[in-house]
Design a protein around this motif. Sequence first.
Motif, PDB file in Angstrom:
ATOM      1  N   GLU A 163       0.836  -1.358  -0.109  1.00  0.00           N
ATOM      2  CA  GLU A 163      -0.147  -0.026  -0.022  1.00  0.00           C
ATOM      3  C   GLU A 163       1.092   1.269  -0.073  1.00  0.00           C
ATOM      4  OE1 GLU A 163      -3.394   0.511   2.316  1.00  0.00           O
ATOM      5  OE2 GLU A 163      -3.489  -1.768   2.808  1.00  0.00           O
ATOM      6  N   LEU A 164       2.138   1.347   0.461  1.00  0.00           N
ATOM      7  CA  LEU A 164       2.615   2.439   0.648  1.00  0.00           C
ATOM      8  C   LEU A 164       3.779   2.610  -0.477  1.00  0.00           C
ATOM      9  CD1 LEU A 164       3.998   1.997   4.409  1.00  0.00           C
ATOM     10  CD2 LEU A 164       1.958   3.134   3.386  1.00  0.00           C
ATOM     11  N   LYS A 165       3.856   3.989  -0.915  1.00  0.00           N
ATOM     12  CA  LYS A 165       4.811   4.527  -1.844  1.00  0.00           C
ATOM     13  C   LYS A 165       5.739   5.320  -1.388  1.00  0.00           C
ATOM     14  CE  LYS A 165       2.157   2.099  -4.986  1.00  0.00           C
ATOM     15  NZ  LYS A 165       2.832   1.030  -5.870  1.00  0.00           N
ATOM     16  N   GLY A 166       6.984   5.443  -1.984  1.00  0.00           N
ATOM     17  CA  GLY A 166       8.030   6.017  -1.298  1.00  0.00           C
ATOM     18  C   GLY A 166       9.416   5.242  -0.956  1.00  0.00           C
ATOM     19  N   SER A 167       9.974   6.163  -0.266  1.00  0.00           N
ATOM     20  CA  SER A 167      11.432   5.502   0.260  1.00  0.00           C
ATOM     21  C   SER A 167      11.189   4.871   1.564  1.00  0.00           C
ATOM     22  CB  SER A 167      12.591   6.177   0.057  1.00  0.00           C
ATOM     23  OG  SER A 167      12.422   7.375   0.616  1.00  0.00           O
ATOM     24  N   LEU A 168      11.393   3.721   2.134  1.00  0.00           N
ATOM     25  CA  LEU A 168      11.550   3.066   3.397  1.00  0.00           C
ATOM     26  C   LEU A 168      12.941   2.443   3.632  1.00  0.00           C
ATOM     27  CD1 LEU A 168       8.153   1.551   3.580  1.00  0.00           C
ATOM     28  CD2 LEU A 168       8.729   3.282   5.010  1.00  0.00           C
ATOM     29  N   ARG A 403      10.297   9.051  -4.778  1.00  0.00           N
ATOM     30  CA  ARG A 403       9.673   8.245  -5.852  1.00  0.00           C
ATOM     31  C   ARG A 403      10.792   7.643  -6.877  1.00  0.00           C
ATOM     32  NH1 ARG A 403       5.709  12.430  -5.616  1.00  0.00           N
ATOM     33  NH2 ARG A 403       3.547  11.472  -5.359  1.00  0.00           N
ATOM     34  N   MET A 404      11.593   8.376  -7.407  1.00  0.00           N
ATOM     35  CA  MET A 404      12.534   7.823  -8.249  1.00  0.00           C
ATOM     36  C   MET A 404      13.263   6.865  -7.619  1.00  0.00           C
ATOM     37  SD  MET A 404      11.697   9.779 -10.914  1.00  0.00           S
ATOM     38  CE  MET A 404      12.913   8.862 -11.977  1.00  0.00           C
ATOM     39  N   CYS A 405      14.050   7.013  -6.324  1.00  0.00           N
ATOM     40  CA  CYS A 405      15.039   6.349  -5.816  1.00  0.00           C
ATOM     41  C   CYS A 405      14.246   4.805  -5.524  1.00  0.00           C
ATOM     42  CB  CYS A 405      15.529   6.862  -4.746  1.00  0.00           C
ATOM     43  SG  CYS A 405      16.685   8.230  -5.062  1.00  0.00           S
ATOM     44  N   SER A 406      12.958   5.112  -4.727  1.00  0.00           N
ATOM     45  CA  SER A 406      12.207   3.566  -4.398  1.00  0.00           C
ATOM     46  C   SER A 406      12.015   2.862  -5.522  1.00  0.00           C
ATOM     47  CB  SER A 406      11.075   4.010  -3.599  1.00  0.00           C
ATOM     48  OG  SER A 406      10.054   4.750  -4.338  1.00  0.00           O
ATOM     49  N   GLU A 407      11.464   3.373  -6.609  1.00  0.00           N
ATOM     50  CA  GLU A 407      11.005   2.690  -7.933  1.00  0.00           C
ATOM     51  C   GLU A 407      12.377   2.205  -8.529  1.00  0.00           C
ATOM     52  OE1 GLU A 407       8.251   1.770  -9.346  1.00  0.00           O
ATOM     53  OE2 GLU A 407       7.106   2.796  -7.525  1.00  0.00           O
ATOM     54  N   LEU A 408      13.700   2.885  -8.602  1.00  0.00           N
ATOM     55  CA  LEU A 408      14.663   2.177  -9.094  1.00  0.00           C
ATOM     56  C   LEU A 408      15.564   1.349  -8.126  1.00  0.00           C
ATOM     57  CD1 LEU A 408      15.448   5.712 -11.309  1.00  0.00           C
ATOM     58  CD2 LEU A 408      14.760   3.287 -12.270  1.00  0.00           C
ATOM     59  N   GLY A 409      15.386   1.620  -6.798  1.00  0.00           N
ATOM     60  CA  GLY A 409      16.354   0.905  -5.879  1.00  0.00           C
ATOM     61  C   GLY A 409      17.676   1.346  -5.848  1.00  0.00           C
ATOM     62  N   VAL A 410      17.590   2.684  -5.997  1.00  0.00           N
ATOM     63  CA  VAL A 410      18.886   3.542  -6.007  1.00  0.00           C
ATOM     64  C   VAL A 410      19.114   4.025  -4.576  1.00  0.00           C
ATOM     65  CG1 VAL A 410      20.148   5.647  -6.904  1.00  0.00           C
ATOM     66  CG2 VAL A 410      19.009   4.173  -8.270  1.00  0.00           C
ATOM     67  N   GLU A 411      20.059   3.887  -3.898  1.00  0.00           N
ATOM     68  CA  GLU A 411      20.412   4.436  -2.758  1.00  0.00           C
ATOM     69  C   GLU A 411      20.840   6.137  -2.857  1.00  0.00           C
ATOM     70  OE1 GLU A 411      23.930   4.380   0.735  1.00  0.00           O
ATOM     71  OE2 GLU A 411      24.102   2.969  -0.837  1.00  0.00           O
ATOM     72  N   HIS A 412      20.218   6.565  -1.883  1.00  0.00           N
ATOM     73  CA  HIS A 412      20.232   8.036  -1.858  1.00  0.00           C
ATOM     74  C   HIS A 412      20.866   8.624  -0.530  1.00  0.00           C
ATOM     75  CE1 HIS A 412      17.798  11.970  -0.951  1.00  0.00           C
ATOM     76  NE2 HIS A 412      18.535  12.258  -2.012  1.00  0.00           N
ATOM     77  N   ILE A 413      21.669   9.316  -0.849  1.00  0.00           N
ATOM     78  CA  ILE A 413      22.406  10.103   0.352  1.00  0.00           C
ATOM     79  C   ILE A 413      22.335  11.585   0.218  1.00  0.00           C
ATOM     80  CG2 ILE A 413      24.680  10.710   1.122  1.00  0.00           C
ATOM     81  CD1 ILE A 413      25.764   8.059   0.081  1.00  0.00           C
ATOM     82  N   LEU A 414      21.701  11.927   1.265  1.00  0.00           N
ATOM     83  CA  LEU A 414      21.276  13.469   1.177  1.00  0.00           C
ATOM     84  C   LEU A 414      22.232  13.968   2.330  1.00  0.00           C
ATOM     85  CD1 LEU A 414      17.840  15.073   1.517  1.00  0.00           C
ATOM     86  CD2 LEU A 414      19.425  15.293   3.707  1.00  0.00           C
ATOM     87  N   TYR A 565       6.827   7.048 -13.146  1.00  0.00           N
ATOM     88  CA  TYR A 565       7.036   7.329 -11.895  1.00  0.00           C
ATOM     89  C   TYR A 565       6.003   8.028 -11.093  1.00  0.00           C
ATOM     90  CZ  TYR A 565      11.661   5.605 -13.352  1.00  0.00           C
ATOM     91  OH  TYR A 565      12.366   4.919 -13.998  1.00  0.00           O
ATOM     92  N   ASN A 566       4.799   8.358 -11.593  1.00  0.00           N
ATOM     93  CA  ASN A 566       3.773   9.225 -10.993  1.00  0.00           C
ATOM     94  C   ASN A 566       4.391  10.496 -10.287  1.00  0.00           C
ATOM     95  OD1 ASN A 566       1.268   9.681 -10.202  1.00  0.00           O
ATOM     96  ND2 ASN A 566       1.581   8.897  -8.245  1.00  0.00           N
ATOM     97  N   TRP A 567       5.325  11.188 -11.188  1.00  0.00           N
ATOM     98  CA  TRP A 567       6.048  12.457 -10.746  1.00  0.00           C
ATOM     99  C   TRP A 567       4.950  13.612 -10.501  1.00  0.00           C
ATOM    100  CZ3 TRP A 567       7.872  16.966 -12.581  1.00  0.00           C
ATOM    101  CH2 TRP A 567       8.918  17.450 -12.094  1.00  0.00           C
ATOM    102  N   GLU A 568       5.310  14.374  -9.517  1.00  0.00           N
ATOM    103  CA  GLU A 568       4.181  15.469  -9.112  1.00  0.00           C
ATOM    104  C   GLU A 568       4.711  16.539  -9.772  1.00  0.00           C
ATOM    105  OE1 GLU A 568       2.662  16.303  -5.205  1.00  0.00           O
ATOM    106  OE2 GLU A 568       4.236  14.747  -4.572  1.00  0.00           O
ATOM    107  N   ARG A 569       3.609  17.404 -10.611  1.00  0.00           N
ATOM    108  CA  ARG A 569       4.111  18.743 -11.111  1.00  0.00           C
ATOM    109  C   ARG A 569       3.712  19.588  -9.977  1.00  0.00           C
ATOM    110  NH1 ARG A 569       3.281  19.299 -16.857  1.00  0.00           N
ATOM    111  NH2 ARG A 569       2.364  17.430 -17.890  1.00  0.00           N
ATOM    112  N   ALA A 570       4.103  20.974 -10.061  1.00  0.00           N
ATOM    113  CA  ALA A 570       3.473  21.867  -9.236  1.00  0.00           C
ATOM    114  C   ALA A 570       2.064  22.140  -9.160  1.00  0.00           C
ATOM    115  CB  ALA A 570       4.080  23.173  -9.749  1.00  0.00           C
ATOM    116  N   GLU A 571       1.528  22.348  -8.017  1.00  0.00           N
ATOM    117  CA  GLU A 571       0.207  22.586  -7.664  1.00  0.00           C
ATOM    118  C   GLU A 571      -0.365  23.466  -8.479  1.00  0.00           C
ATOM    119  OE1 GLU A 571      -2.778  23.118  -3.867  1.00  0.00           O
ATOM    120  OE2 GLU A 571      -0.692  22.935  -3.415  1.00  0.00           O
ATOM    121  N   GLY A 572      -1.600  23.338  -9.098  1.00  0.00           N
ATOM    122  CA  GLY A 572      -2.204  24.245  -9.768  1.00  0.00           C
ATOM    123  C   GLY A 572      -1.496  24.826 -11.225  1.00  0.00           C
TER     124      GLY A 572
END
Length: 658
Positions: A163-168, A403-414, A565-572
């Motif tokens: 059910e959950l989308k995103g990075s965990l 979205r991108m990292c979780s779908e692609l399985g890419v490690e993300h360093i912030l 990737y169901n990428w979000e646009r700017a609102e409105g």
Amino acid sequence: MCGIFGLIAGKNATITAGELNKGIEKLFLLSESRGKEASGICMITDTDIRVHKRCVRAKELIRTGEYREIMSGIERETKRTVMGHARMVTNGSNQNPNNNQPVIRGDYVCIHNGIIVNDETVWKNHPEMERQDEVDTEVLLALLQKYTAEDSIQGAFQKCLTELKGSLSIALADKKSDRLLLYTNVGSLYIVLSKTRDMILFASERYILEQAIVESELRRYFRPAKIRQIPLRKAWFVNLSDCSITDMGRAGQEPEKAEYDREIICTSGREKKGTYSPMVSRGRTAQVEKLLCVDTEKIESLRRCTRCLLPETFPGISFDEEGVCSVCKSYRKIEYKGEEKLVQEIKGNVSKDSRFDCIIPLSGGRDSCYMIHYAVKELNLKPVAYTYDWGMVTDLARRNIQRMCSELGVEHILISADIARKRKNVQLNVKAWLKHPELFTIPLFMAGDKQFFYYAQLLKKQMNVSSILFGMNRLEETQFKVKFANIKGTGKNEIHYDLSGRNKLSLMSTYGKEFVKNPAYLNRSLIDTFSGYLSYYVLPKNYLQFFDYIPWEQKKIEKVILEEYNWERAEGRDETWRIGDGTAPFYNYIYYKLAGFTEFDTFKSNQIREGMLERDAALEELKICNIIPVNEFIWYCDVVGIDPVETLKVINAQKTLY
């Protein structure tokens, strides 16, 4: 998007309490690079789970009496488990302690690195689950609580994941069992067993574990060479008594449970008095909307290049007898080097002991998101994603990154700056600018993000990665920003970081003279500003630019990221450019109001020169692109801590160039 870590010492571990304390403190301080807006610690014993969290950075939390009280339990217990979190705020204000981590709900205590991007939808789909706070992690615990009432922990957790989308990347404790659940769907979780296999360390980043071992007494017990990444999308149970690890496996294979019913005890605190906190502009939207206006009739009547869109107010522009501007006449079309050359340069440069082919800076914007898709799906590369968050990366951008990292399985360093301090620096420079508005000093608002380049190079060294692949696009070059400072030669196609040594000195001199005229710039942000200057203009640019090799095609890029990737646009609005940069609406309004053009004019002019757009169509698009979103302008003012109404009054009172 945060830093998580933990240390598990089983009942047979011989490590001393002092060594454990110092090791945990080192892990905590190193994890602070992932977030400085809040922090929390959790100690799990046979009788209770003690949590302490505050909206302060880790180095302040470890000085509190509550932290020392929790850590004193290390001396009393025969088996000891500690986990911690350094937070960069995404969902939920850090002023509410319940939004900070570890997050507690029902039987569970969780630390989470990443963002669940569809938490609002999941809450709506389960109206029987009452939401208590704003933090996205809560929805995972609520679902788990619901599903474990009818299924095993394995089955319940698998249902949550569907059910959950995103990075965990999580560590999850259950007050009724003697185990810790570890899981990552992006690879941002590393683990190492002690030499005697009776202790475990874990953290969001390999480098953090390596340094914690090397720089503390933990080096007596752990070998950095034995660090390994937790397998992608495989949940592990760690037994807290003997540090054995069990693959969760399929639903229904329930591992042996210990009979516990621990008490969860949580202490927390609010922001200490005197810490900078931005204002909130509630109920002022109508005022801002009224003031956020330009004389479009005058702007549209400006003389423009007959080939591109640049107006007569563009700094240093001239027109020939046919009305073609000097920028068009000096422009050279981009010569793409090709995919084969890009692969050769990356693959031919990979270090033999490197775990990654390249580092990809990921801003959450459309180009960097497409680039990481292309690198993984088309080029079969193994990249690591990197983001430098200086406080102006929007929540929308952060969600798109996850979205991108979780779908692609890419490690993300912030790498997170001290965001409150950065925003205060911006506030000081904006207020200084308002005292003496000059178009050439507007880049001072963005000086704090230029360390982006420095940290990319630092990460390259730390991770032993040979190549950095940037998604900067030559079509986006905004040469007018330095041209307002009377800088003329700005490199091939007027790339403004490609300045000659003479022009770099000239730019510094121009700013220095302005600082003398306006001493308000002589504030605490000066060091940060100078550091940004060095990172941008002095640090060697030894990286690859993706769009020097692969043609930039807007429709293709948007189709991929929006549909796959169901990428979000700017609102409105339909725009996909600059939507991850919270600063852009503010400075673009100033340029539009005072000079009659924005970054969109230069961007679309470059597209025309490349044959990507017809001039008439670009002119029509410009009318929409140059509308400044009211909500985004207000957001910037809120997080920086300036009054949007008074700020607009000052901007609107300035003399325009048209």
